[in-house]
Design an enzyme around this catalytic site. Sequence first.
Site, PDB file in Angstrom:
ATOM      1  N   LEU A 133       6.796   3.096   1.347  1.00 34.49           N
ATOM      2  CA  LEU A 133       7.713   1.973   1.484  1.00 34.49           C
ATOM      3  C   LEU A 133       8.862   2.268   2.453  1.00 34.49           C
ATOM      4  CD1 LEU A 133       7.928   1.011  -2.299  1.00 34.49           C
ATOM      5  CD2 LEU A 133       6.321   0.173  -0.568  1.00 34.49           C
ATOM      6  N   GLN A 154      -2.272 -12.005   8.453  1.00 36.80           N
ATOM      7  CA  GLN A 154      -2.497 -11.790   7.019  1.00 36.80           C
ATOM      8  C   GLN A 154      -1.730 -12.823   6.200  1.00 36.80           C
ATOM      9  OE1 GLN A 154      -2.429  -7.784   4.820  1.00 36.80           O
ATOM     10  NE2 GLN A 154      -0.338  -8.504   4.543  1.00 36.80           N
ATOM     11  N   MET A 213       0.827  -1.197   0.000  1.00 39.98           N
ATOM     12  CA  MET A 213       0.000   0.000   0.000  1.00 39.98           C
ATOM     13  C   MET A 213       0.868   1.257   0.000  1.00 39.98           C
ATOM     14  SD  MET A 213      -3.506  -0.771   2.053  1.00 39.98           S
ATOM     15  CE  MET A 213      -2.874  -0.591   3.710  1.00 39.98           C
ATOM     16  N   GLY A 214       2.148   1.075  -0.354  1.00 41.71           N
ATOM     17  CA  GLY A 214       3.018   2.225  -0.483  1.00 41.71           C
ATOM     18  C   GLY A 214       3.602   2.699   0.831  1.00 41.71           C
ATOM     19  N   GLY A 222      11.508  -2.661   5.401  1.00 43.70           N
ATOM     20  CA  GLY A 222      10.795  -3.930   5.462  1.00 43.70           C
ATOM     21  C   GLY A 222      10.239  -4.334   4.106  1.00 43.70           C
ATOM     22  N   HIS A 223       9.686  -3.357   3.375  1.00 44.07           N
ATOM     23  CA  HIS A 223       9.202  -3.643   2.017  1.00 44.07           C
ATOM     24  C   HIS A 223      10.366  -4.020   1.098  1.00 44.07           C
ATOM     25  CE1 HIS A 223       5.916  -0.861   3.443  1.00 44.07           C
ATOM     26  NE2 HIS A 223       5.196  -1.851   2.952  1.00 44.07           N
TER      27      HIS A 223
END
Length: 289
Positions: free
Chosen positions: A33, A154, A30-31, A36-37
Site C-alpha cells: 500500500l 479497470q 493487492m497490498g 494512493g491506496h
Amino acid sequence: MIVCETREELKSRIFNWKKENQTIGFAPTMGYLHAGHISLFETSKSKADKTVVSIFVNPTQFNDPEDYLKYPLDLDGDLKKCEEAGVDLVFLPKKETIYPDGNPDFVMFQSGLQKNLCGRTRPNHFEGVMLVVSKLFHLVNPDFAFFGRKDYQQFRIIEEMVRILDFPIQIVGVPTLREKDGLAMSSRNVRLTEKERENANLIPRMFTLAEKLFKNGEKNPKVFHEILADFLLSSSSVKIDYIETVDPHTLQEKLTLDGEVLLAVAVFFGKTRLIDNELLRNFDSENIF
C-alpha cells in the site's frame, strides 16, 4: 482494527454491521500500500460508516507468471498503514479461500470496454479482475466500492460489470495521486532502478506536451501519437506498450481529437510496466476525474 482470514469470520462481522444499519465501504487491493491506496480508504471513511479493505494478490489477473511471482509484498507494513488510516476491517484471504477448487473455468468478458488499452495488450487480465472483484463483492456485500482512476480501464469495467449484473453497489472513482515530479503512485514504482525512476519522469512530462498539442488544435490521432512516442523514446531504455486516445466513457478509439479525450499509456522501463492516463478537454465541462 479487525483482521479476518476466513469467509466465515468476515461474513459474521458484515452481518452484524448490516443488522445495525451500518453502511460499508470497500477497497479491494493487492497490498504494498501507498498514499494512493490510503486516499481510497479516506474517501470510504467520508462516505460509509465502516471501511473494509482486502489484501489479496490475485493470480487469475496476471498473464505473466513472472510478474505474479515478483509482485511486491509487505503485509506488516500494509496492516500498519490500514490501522493508521482508520480502516475497520482487513480481509486477508488465502488463495484457497477465494478459489477453493483452483482457478475456475469461468470467464466474464466485456468486448467493448476490453477492446483497447490493457485489454488488447494484456489478454485475460480483466477477466481475472472481474472474477475476483465479483467474488469479493459477494463476500463483503458493500454499499460503496472505491477504485483509483489511475487504473481507469479497470474502473470503467468494474462500473459496467456492476450495472450489468445489478450489484447493489455504488462504484466510486478516486483521483490519481502523484509523486512530486508528477509520476503516478504505483506499487510497481518500487521495482524501478534509480535510472529507470529518473526516466519514468518522461510520462508526466509527456502529458504536459500532450495538453499543449491538444489545446493548440492538433486533432489527428496519428500525428498526436507520433509526437508523444518520439518524446518518450528520447530515452533508449524506454519501450512503449501503447499510446492510445479513446472516449473516456466507451473506451473506443477517437478518430478525431475533440471534446473529451482520454490519453492512456503503458510504458516499460526495464522490465517494469507502468500505466497512466490523463483527461484532455478542449471545452469547459465538469472533469469526470
